[in-house]
Design a protein around this motif. Sequence first.
Motif, short mmCIF file in Angstrom:
data_model
loop_
_atom_site.label_atom_id
_atom_site.label_comp_id
_atom_site.label_asym_id
_atom_site.label_seq_id
_atom_site.Cartn_x
_atom_site.Cartn_y
_atom_site.Cartn_z
N LEU A 105 0.84 -1.21 0.00
CA LEU A 105 0.00 0.00 0.00
C LEU A 105 0.87 1.24 0.00
O LEU A 105 1.97 1.24 0.57
N THR A 106 0.36 2.29 -0.62
CA THR A 106 1.07 3.57 -0.58
C THR A 106 1.10 4.10 0.84
O THR A 106 0.08 4.09 1.52
N THR A 107 2.28 4.52 1.28
CA THR A 107 2.40 5.12 2.61
C THR A 107 3.08 6.47 2.48
O THR A 107 4.28 6.52 2.19
N PRO A 108 2.34 7.55 2.63
CA PRO A 108 2.99 8.85 2.46
C PRO A 108 3.97 9.15 3.59
O PRO A 108 3.68 8.88 4.74
N ALA A 109 5.12 9.70 3.23
CA ALA A 109 6.10 10.09 4.24
C ALA A 109 6.29 11.59 4.13
O ALA A 109 5.84 12.21 3.17
N GLY A 110 6.93 12.19 5.11
CA GLY A 110 7.31 13.60 4.98
C GLY A 110 6.20 14.55 5.38
O GLY A 110 5.24 14.18 6.03
N GLU A 136 -7.90 10.64 -10.02
CA GLU A 136 -8.74 11.44 -9.12
C GLU A 136 -8.59 10.97 -7.67
O GLU A 136 -9.17 11.54 -6.76
N TRP A 137 -7.80 9.90 -7.46
CA TRP A 137 -7.75 9.29 -6.14
C TRP A 137 -6.65 9.92 -5.29
O TRP A 137 -5.58 9.36 -5.10
N ILE A 138 -6.98 11.11 -4.81
CA ILE A 138 -6.03 11.85 -3.98
C ILE A 138 -6.60 11.92 -2.57
O ILE A 138 -7.78 12.21 -2.38
N THR A 139 -5.77 11.62 -1.60
CA THR A 139 -6.29 11.56 -0.23
C THR A 139 -5.42 12.41 0.70
O THR A 139 -4.23 12.59 0.43
N PRO A 140 -6.00 12.94 1.79
CA PRO A 140 -5.16 13.66 2.74
C PRO A 140 -4.10 12.74 3.32
O PRO A 140 -4.31 11.52 3.40
N ARG A 141 -2.99 13.32 3.72
CA ARG A 141 -1.91 12.55 4.33
C ARG A 141 -2.46 11.70 5.49
O ARG A 141 -3.29 12.17 6.26
N PHE A 142 -2.04 10.44 5.56
CA PHE A 142 -2.52 9.57 6.64
C PHE A 142 -1.33 8.80 7.17
O PHE A 142 -0.30 8.68 6.51
N ARG A 143 -1.49 8.31 8.38
CA ARG A 143 -0.42 7.45 8.90
C ARG A 143 -0.45 6.13 8.15
O ARG A 143 -1.46 5.75 7.59
N SER A 144 0.64 5.41 8.15
CA SER A 144 0.74 4.18 7.38
C SER A 144 -0.42 3.22 7.64
O SER A 144 -0.72 2.89 8.79
N VAL A 145 -1.07 2.77 6.56
CA VAL A 145 -2.15 1.79 6.69
C VAL A 145 -1.57 0.47 7.20
O VAL A 145 -2.19 -0.23 8.01
N ASN A 146 -0.37 0.15 6.74
CA ASN A 146 0.26 -1.10 7.20
C ASN A 146 0.44 -1.09 8.71
O ASN A 146 0.13 -2.05 9.40
N VAL A 147 0.95 0.04 9.20
CA VAL A 147 1.15 0.14 10.65
C VAL A 147 -0.22 0.10 11.35
O VAL A 147 -0.38 -0.55 12.38
N ALA A 192 5.56 3.29 17.78
CA ALA A 192 4.37 3.70 18.52
C ALA A 192 3.91 5.06 18.00
O ALA A 192 2.79 5.50 18.24
N GLY A 193 4.79 5.74 17.29
CA GLY A 193 4.40 6.98 16.61
C GLY A 193 4.24 8.17 17.55
O GLY A 193 3.47 9.09 17.27
N ILE A 194 4.98 8.17 18.69
CA ILE A 194 4.84 9.30 19.63
C ILE A 194 5.95 10.30 19.32
O ILE A 194 7.12 10.11 19.68
N GLU A 195 5.58 11.36 18.64
CA GLU A 195 6.56 12.36 18.22
C GLU A 195 6.00 13.75 18.43
O GLU A 195 4.81 13.96 18.31
N PHE A 196 6.87 14.68 18.71
CA PHE A 196 6.45 16.07 18.89
C PHE A 196 7.25 16.95 17.94
O PHE A 196 8.49 16.90 17.93
N GLU A 197 6.52 17.71 17.16
CA GLU A 197 7.16 18.52 16.12
C GLU A 197 7.76 19.78 16.72
O GLU A 197 7.09 20.49 17.50
N TYR A 198 9.02 20.05 16.38
CA TYR A 198 9.68 21.25 16.89
C TYR A 198 8.85 22.49 16.56
O TYR A 198 8.33 22.62 15.45
N GLY A 199 8.73 23.39 17.52
CA GLY A 199 8.00 24.64 17.28
C GLY A 199 6.56 24.58 17.80
O GLY A 199 5.89 25.60 17.87
#
Length: 455
Positions: A105-110, A136-147, A192-199
Amino acid sequence: MAQYKKIKVPSEGEKIGFKDGKLVVPDHPIIPFFPGDGTGPDIWRATKLVLEGAVERAYEGKKKIVWMEVFAGLTALKNYDKDTVLPKETLDAFKEFRVGIKGPLTTPAGQFKFVCLDCAAEMNDRPALCPKCKSEWITPRFRSVNVGIRQALDLYACVRPVRWFQGVPCPVKHPEKFNIVIFRENTEDIYAGIEFEYGTKDCQEVYDFLTKKMGKKIPFADSGIGIKPISKTGSQRLVRMAIRYAIDHKKPSVTLVHKGNIQKFTEGAFRDWGYEVAKREFRDQIVTEAELWDNLGGKMPAGKVLVKDRIADQTFQQLLLRPDEYSVLATPNLNGDYLSDAAVAQVGGLGIGPGANIGDGVAVFEATHGTAPKYTNKDMVNPGSLILSGVMMLEHLGWQKAADMVVSALERTIQAKTVTYDFERQMEGAKKLKCSEFGAAIVANMGGRALAAAR
Ligand code: NAD
């Protein structure tokens, strides 16, 4: 049975049961699957043909897989609504039917905001059509479906057998020495995906807590912060599964791979908890490396499994230099992620490395590579990874005869130098086959009556 809206439960076939910690597999089990995005449908068609061919030949029609399509990624967008990439009923189906198989599956990064699920193009605005492929199949960024699948179904072990198939081009001199099964923890650690974005305010609060309240020094104030939880529960259930596998498959050793020299309370604890569960639950079946040298003069008693540990970075060297000293590895999530890709590259690349995500009573088998979007609908890529994941699935069902049949036929096909482009370009005198032709060649190499052409 759960109520399904879009998933059609077949009228033939039966659900796989679960009793006393073991699967109860009927002759016609219903198996949920989805082909995946990008090149997924190509490799799925070839895989289906091969698995059906082997089951039919091995059991002469007595056993048969009854497929049930479920949806994720692009097919979910098309069947549900434009922002649903992982419908709940897909998870319900995997849970209820217990054994499933999936394509990539496509997994968007970045940092971008939208992704095209057809070609994986990334963009910050949501256009009506993808500027790259006009989808036409464009979707908002999502966390990995695999995860998401792994976490929702608590598939806590990512299992990857890595071995060389004779004839597969690869970068090392003695690939035949490599035969290792990697058990990678799947639910915690940095995944576990626990991250805090600088700023952000949250990041500042975590920073203040760590520096002011806990007295920790963070080298630079402009840091993003990630949290790495590794638990006793998560570590021990993973190591338990790895040791059980080693015992059941008569493997000589289990190696706990960790970075405990630096991260004592997470990676180091993984090692300590691993030894603890080994000694507590498998006392008569295992010997630790310390016991081997302290009490047994270095002589391994017959029939026992050696439990040892290695630092993660050293393990990369060991797999290159002395792979035959390792047979089962148990690793926390991130180490296992790096190690499994490096290991499979050593024996011929991602096109042929199988994988499974396994929990207690539920398992989902999957291709380990991604969607390879540039080859979408070209019928070109190597279906080996998904086919061999299907082999793992057949073994998991207890259908060993069919599994062995696929492996022998795959070996024969590669040895005959009839391979897909990725191998053909590295093999002298090889004939390049399409993805579907490679699947058909494997079926033909099983002997007996050839099945109908790819459906
Ligand atoms: P990728 O694995 O899709 O492709 C990288 C390269 O590997 C390809 O360009 C191709 O040269 C080769 N390759 C991959 N599969 C092959 C096959 N079956 N046969 C022959 N060659 C093959 O990795 P990527 O380009 O980094 O990722 C593309 C998309 O897939 C991304 O959206 C990524 O997040 C996703 N992805 C999904 C999974 C998964 O679903 N399990 C895993 C990895 C990446």
